[in-house]
Design a protein around this motif. Structure first.
Motif, mmCIF file in Angstrom:
data_model
loop_
_atom_site.group_PDB
_atom_site.id
_atom_site.type_symbol
_atom_site.label_atom_id
_atom_site.label_comp_id
_atom_site.label_asym_id
_atom_site.label_seq_id
_atom_site.Cartn_x
_atom_site.Cartn_y
_atom_site.Cartn_z
ATOM 1 N N ALA A 36 0.843 -1.188 0.000
ATOM 2 C CA ALA A 36 0.000 0.000 0.000
ATOM 3 C C ALA A 36 0.878 1.237 0.000
ATOM 4 O O ALA A 36 1.834 1.322 0.763
ATOM 5 C CB ALA A 36 -0.915 -0.003 1.229
ATOM 6 N N ILE A 37 0.541 2.182 -0.881
ATOM 7 C CA ILE A 37 1.266 3.448 -0.918
ATOM 8 C C ILE A 37 0.272 4.603 -0.814
ATOM 9 O O ILE A 37 -0.855 4.504 -1.272
ATOM 10 C CB ILE A 37 2.125 3.610 -2.189
ATOM 11 N N TYR A 38 0.713 5.649 -0.188
ATOM 12 C CA TYR A 38 -0.092 6.860 -0.037
ATOM 13 C C TYR A 38 0.203 7.784 -1.211
ATOM 14 O O TYR A 38 1.368 8.026 -1.548
ATOM 15 C CB TYR A 38 0.262 7.543 1.289
ATOM 16 N N ILE A 39 -0.854 8.297 -1.824
ATOM 17 C CA ILE A 39 -0.721 9.284 -2.897
ATOM 18 C C ILE A 39 -1.280 10.606 -2.368
ATOM 19 O O ILE A 39 -2.445 10.692 -1.977
ATOM 20 C CB ILE A 39 -1.502 8.870 -4.162
ATOM 21 N N ALA A 40 -0.448 11.636 -2.359
ATOM 22 C CA ALA A 40 -0.847 12.947 -1.840
ATOM 23 C C ALA A 40 -1.887 13.601 -2.751
ATOM 24 O O ALA A 40 -1.897 13.357 -3.965
ATOM 25 C CB ALA A 40 0.377 13.855 -1.723
ATOM 26 N N PRO A 41 -2.752 14.442 -2.166
ATOM 27 C CA PRO A 41 -3.769 15.129 -2.982
ATOM 28 C C PRO A 41 -3.180 15.889 -4.169
ATOM 29 O O PRO A 41 -3.752 15.883 -5.256
ATOM 30 C CB PRO A 41 -4.427 16.091 -1.988
ATOM 31 N N GLN A 42 -2.011 16.492 -3.984
ATOM 32 C CA GLN A 42 -1.376 17.239 -5.069
ATOM 33 C C GLN A 42 -1.011 16.314 -6.226
ATOM 34 O O GLN A 42 -1.027 16.720 -7.388
ATOM 35 C CB GLN A 42 -0.112 17.961 -4.580
ATOM 36 N N GLN A 43 -0.673 15.064 -5.913
ATOM 37 C CA GLN A 43 -0.307 14.126 -6.969
ATOM 38 C C GLN A 43 -1.512 13.761 -7.838
ATOM 39 O O GLN A 43 -1.339 13.397 -9.000
ATOM 40 C CB GLN A 43 0.311 12.867 -6.370
ATOM 41 N N PHE A 44 -2.718 13.859 -7.282
ATOM 42 C CA PHE A 44 -3.902 13.562 -8.075
ATOM 43 C C PHE A 44 -4.186 14.656 -9.095
ATOM 44 O O PHE A 44 -5.015 14.482 -9.982
ATOM 45 C CB PHE A 44 -5.121 13.315 -7.183
ATOM 46 N N MET A 45 -3.493 15.784 -9.001
ATOM 47 C CA MET A 45 -3.629 16.837 -10.010
ATOM 48 C C MET A 45 -2.787 16.517 -11.241
ATOM 49 O O MET A 45 -2.959 17.136 -12.284
ATOM 50 C CB MET A 45 -3.227 18.183 -9.418
ATOM 51 N N ASP A 46 -1.892 15.551 -11.124
ATOM 52 C CA ASP A 46 -1.032 15.136 -12.228
ATOM 53 C C ASP A 46 -1.859 14.318 -13.217
ATOM 54 O O ASP A 46 -2.301 13.214 -12.899
ATOM 55 C CB ASP A 46 0.134 14.312 -11.692
#
Length: 188
Positions: free
Chosen positions: A13-23
């Motif tokens: 499991a890895i955490y994806i930051a909210p800012q990364q979802f803008m990519d």
């Protein structure tokens, strides 16, 4: 690469930051890593926080759906601490929900918190979501959560963050990895 060699019932499991979802290329980046490493998508889990849902719901939906179509599991992390709504649980097909530690660590001492956590577990069950409780530090909390139907738990009761060598030792002795009612090995 290390997790690829773990027993097949374990996930990464890895955490994806909210800012990364803008990519806009996030899905392609994750796909490229899975292909490059040969890591099976069905053993991979992406954790997102509720705040990731507020930036661009449609872009987030597209990325999550693409990942799930590959077999990647999606977990809603820190549930209860941000902007969650039943709408998000219905519209975004999460596989798992993680109850924030701030609720978990007081279930045995606060009746109000216990009722809230119990309701979260029951809601998840009725929606077909796996529920993981974060921040379990006491056996009493672990037992209470298991009795309520919480499938998984993570926290210092089960172990501390560790380097590869420590993880290898845990995997070599499965009874150590499941010292309580709830257990889930997670690495990031």
């Amino acid at each position: 690469m290390d997790a690829r060699e773990w027993p097949t019932h374990l996930t990464l499991a890895i955490y994806i930051a909210p800012q990364q979802f803008m990519d806009v290329w996030l899905f392609e980046r994750i796909l490229a890593i899975l292909i490059e490493t040969g890591f099976p998508p069905h053993r991979f889990e992406v954790e997102i926080t509720e705040s990731a849902l507020t930036h661009n719901l449609e872009a987030t939906r597209k990325t999550l759906t693409s990942l799930q179509n590959l077999g990647v599991r999606i977990a809603l992390d820190y549930f209860g601490m941000g902007y969650s709504s039943l709408y998000h649980l219905r519209e975004l097909k999460f596989d798992e929900r993680k109850i924030d530690r701030s609720y978990v660590d007081s279930v045995t001492i606060s009746d109000g918190r216990a009722k809230f956590v119990d309701a979260i577990i029951k809601l998840g069950s009725s929606l077909g979501l796996v529920t993981t409780a974060e921040g379990i530090e006491a056996e009493a909390s672990s037992t209470w959560l298991a009795d309520q139907g919480c499938e998984f738990g993570q926290g210092y009761l089960f172990g501390n963050p560790m380097p590869k060598g420590g993880m290898d030792r845990v995997i070599a002795t499965p009874e150590r990895a499941s010292t309580a009612n709830l257990s889930k090995v997670e690495a990031a």
